[in-house]
Scaffold this motif. Structure first.
Motif, PDB file in Angstrom:
ATOM      1  N   ASP A  16     -57.161  51.897 -45.435  1.00  0.00           N
ATOM      2  CA  ASP A  16     -56.643  50.964 -46.438  1.00  0.00           C
ATOM      3  C   ASP A  16     -55.491  50.101 -45.918  1.00  0.00           C
ATOM      4  O   ASP A  16     -54.971  49.255 -46.647  1.00  0.00           O
ATOM      5  CB  ASP A  16     -56.181  51.724 -47.684  1.00  0.00           C
ATOM      6  CG  ASP A  16     -57.339  52.460 -48.363  1.00  0.00           C
ATOM      7  OD1 ASP A  16     -58.465  51.926 -48.337  1.00  0.00           O
ATOM      8  OD2 ASP A  16     -57.109  53.559 -48.885  1.00  0.00           O
ATOM      9  N   VAL A  18     -53.704  47.125 -43.724  1.00  0.00           N
ATOM     10  CA  VAL A  18     -54.133  45.773 -43.371  1.00  0.00           C
ATOM     11  C   VAL A  18     -54.345  45.694 -41.867  1.00  0.00           C
ATOM     12  O   VAL A  18     -53.445  46.005 -41.091  1.00  0.00           O
ATOM     13  CB  VAL A  18     -53.093  44.730 -43.825  1.00  0.00           C
ATOM     14  CG1 VAL A  18     -53.479  43.333 -43.316  1.00  0.00           C
ATOM     15  CG2 VAL A  18     -52.987  44.719 -45.339  1.00  0.00           C
ATOM     16  N   THR A  28     -58.423  44.809 -44.763  1.00  0.00           N
ATOM     17  CA  THR A  28     -58.071  46.157 -44.331  1.00  0.00           C
ATOM     18  C   THR A  28     -59.000  46.624 -43.217  1.00  0.00           C
ATOM     19  O   THR A  28     -60.045  46.016 -42.949  1.00  0.00           O
ATOM     20  CB  THR A  28     -58.173  47.148 -45.495  1.00  0.00           C
ATOM     21  OG1 THR A  28     -59.557  47.258 -45.885  1.00  0.00           O
ATOM     22  CG2 THR A  28     -57.335  46.690 -46.687  1.00  0.00           C
ATOM     23  N   THR A 227     -51.427  45.882 -37.385  1.00  0.00           N
ATOM     24  CA  THR A 227     -51.952  44.644 -37.936  1.00  0.00           C
ATOM     25  C   THR A 227     -52.018  43.547 -36.879  1.00  0.00           C
ATOM     26  O   THR A 227     -51.117  43.406 -36.061  1.00  0.00           O
ATOM     27  CB  THR A 227     -51.058  44.176 -39.107  1.00  0.00           C
ATOM     28  OG1 THR A 227     -51.009  45.203 -40.093  1.00  0.00           O
ATOM     29  CG2 THR A 227     -51.599  42.902 -39.737  1.00  0.00           C
TER      30      THR A 227
END
Length: 513
Positions: A16, A18, A28, A227
């Motif tokens: 979940d 990102v 995600t 990320t």
């Protein structure tokens, strides 16, 4: 070892979180995982078989990152295309490795008719841009929506992962064959150095994603988890806004980008405190520019990387601790944990600390070879050691100093002159933004040292003043005997100065001069 290995770990542990941010679009790990599995199924559905090459001709985006995962997921081979090439160069690379599938975005869709005409082997073109899909192309999002997810082929080990064509600084590009083991070994070595990324960080893709410098950053970030933020290309103001808005913790920059950032007065107006690590390389950086950059990013640890495409990107690091000490800022650092680096003379022997010779590198990251070029492969790799073509020396502590490309070394009046030393002295003049030093034919000296200089917008100086400045810092015979002032210096997409181009342009212009 396989490229998608770190991705599976994040899918299991942080589905979940990102994974990608592009403009206002965030996805995600779980969402990207579903898209990649469907995209791999789509590739297989249009006829991509194990080992087939899939080319990507596009600017940075979240879809580029998905393709880097989906192609090996489908048991195929990546062929990232240099976005600065001409149509003829692109056709050469596609034809050279018999690429049948090409993915393009808005920036390059208009080239497709010419590419298809010149390369009849191009069977399918996928459009991954933001606008309406052009006629004759497959729609990226529709392929994902209408295809079934497939399991990861887990193509890995010594299997070919990608063909990364050289930037062409010394001639026509060659396809560098890198296996999954090559690429993952390099990323693991970078991670083990503890000089780069951390789990949960935010990495900014501003260097072109087709190039191995950014690809390596993508790979390390994939392994540690975190990320990925993408910007399509380099623009100072956009870069600063993205860093501040997304809390970017790490990025890879070339010296030309760093120069543009520190020269822009708007830089001081942005909060850049989130940046923890900056990896730079591709071309030498002056000590003056480096100190300005360290002031602009006060929270960042700077790491210089030395390597080449044939080494899956990396060989040495000059770590943040080395930068803080400030006594070896002209060094390219020491061997990263996964590699061996040494200097050899013309007889293949190690000449000892301080003696200049050729830089050679060995390890699990050394390429498999050049695509369809066995003779050039044999010449480049000797008993496992990759001959880099760079001249350099080591000090007693194993720090590498790269002084020039061997082919670019200048012999003037019987003396060897290495351009990096002259460029470092020349760039310390307050009027100089950037410079390049090359050798030109000279009736008296055999070759003469020639300086190509870009000045600050409001600066004024003369050739004699620059020559005197250089002579105050290094031996007089090393100082340029001639100068040329220019608004820009030609570079590859990775930021390397095209010295061959500078020489050719100057010599072509000799009659007019």
């Amino acid at each position: 070892m396989y490229l998608t290995q770190g991705f599976h770990r994040s899918l299991q542990q942080t589905p979940d979180a990102v994974m990608t941010i592009y403009k206002n679009r965030a996805r995600t790990f779980g969402e990207v995982g579903e898209r990649v599995a469907r995209l791999a199924g789509a590739l297989q559905g249009i006829g991509v078989s194990p080992g087939d090459r899939v080319a990507i001709l596009a600017l940075n985006s979240d879809r580029y990152s998905e393709l880097l995962l989906a192609v090996p997921w489908a048991d195929a081979v990546l062929n990232p295309v240099n976005t600065r090439w001409s149509a003829a160069e692109i056709v050469f690379s596609l034809d050279d490795c018999q690429t049948a599938v090409l993915v393009v975005d808005d920036a390059f869709a208009s080239l497709v008719p010419a590419l298809r005409s010149a390369h009849p082997g191009l069977k399918s073109v996928i459009y991954c841009g933001e606008g309406p899909t052009p006629d004759g192309m497959l729609d990226y999002e529709r392929l994902i929506a209408e295809s079934d997810a497939v399991g990861d082929a887990r193509r890995g080990g010594d299997a070919l992962a990608g063909l990364f064509y050289t930037g062409g600084t010394t001639g026509f590009p060659k396809g560098v064959m890198l296996s999954h083991a090559n690429l993952v070994t390099s990323a693991l070595g970078a991670g083990a150095s503890r000089a780069l990324f951390r789990s949960g960080g935010t990495y900014l893709h501003v260097a072109p994603m087709f190039h191995l410098a950014d690809f390596t950053g993508w790979n390390v970030q994939l392994l540690v988890g975190g990320t990925h933020v993408m910007v399509p290309s380099f623009d100072v103001r956009m870069l600063l806004e993205v860093i501040e808005r997304n809390g970017v913790t790490g990025m890879t920059l070339v010296p030309a980008m760093i120069q543009a950032i520190v020269d822009d007065p708007a830089t001081a107006d942005f909060d850049l405190g989130s940046v923890e690590t900056i990896l730079y390389g591709a071309s030498p950086i002056s000590e003056t520019l480096l100190k300005r950059a360290m002031a602009a990013f006060p929270s960042a640890g700077f790491t210089q990387a030395y390597g080449m495409t044939e080494l899956a990107g990396l060989a040495t690091f000059l770590t943040p601790e080395d930068h803080a000490e400030g006594i070896r800022l002209r060094s390219a650092g020491r061997a990263i944990p996964h590699t061996e680096v040494k200097i050899i003379d013309s007889a293949g022997a190690e000449p000892g600390p301080g003696c200049v010779g050729e830089v050679v590198v060995r390890g699990g990251h050394v390429m498999q070879g050049y695509w369809n070029r066995p003779d050039e492969t044999t010449a480049a790799i000797d008993a496992g050691w990759m001959r880099t073509g760079d001249a350099g020396y080591m000090d007693h502590a194993g720090y590498l100093y790269v002084v020039d490309r061997i082919k670019d070394m200048i012999v003037t009046g019987g003396e060897n002159v290495y351009s990096a030393e002259v460029e470092n002295a020349l760039s310390s003049h307050p009027a100089v933004v950037e410079c390049a030093v090359i050798g030109l034919p000279d009736e008296r000296w055999g070759e003469r040292v020639h300086g190509v200089v870009v000045l600050h917008a409001d600066a004024e100086t003369t050739a004699q003043e620059l020559r005197d400045h250089v002579k105050s810092l290094i031996a007089g015979y090393k100082a340029p005997r001639s100068f040329e002032f220019t608004p820009a210096i030609p570079r590859t997409a990775a930021g390397k100065i095209l010295k061959r181009t500078l020489r050719e342009e100057y010599l072509a212009d000799v009659p007019r001069r």
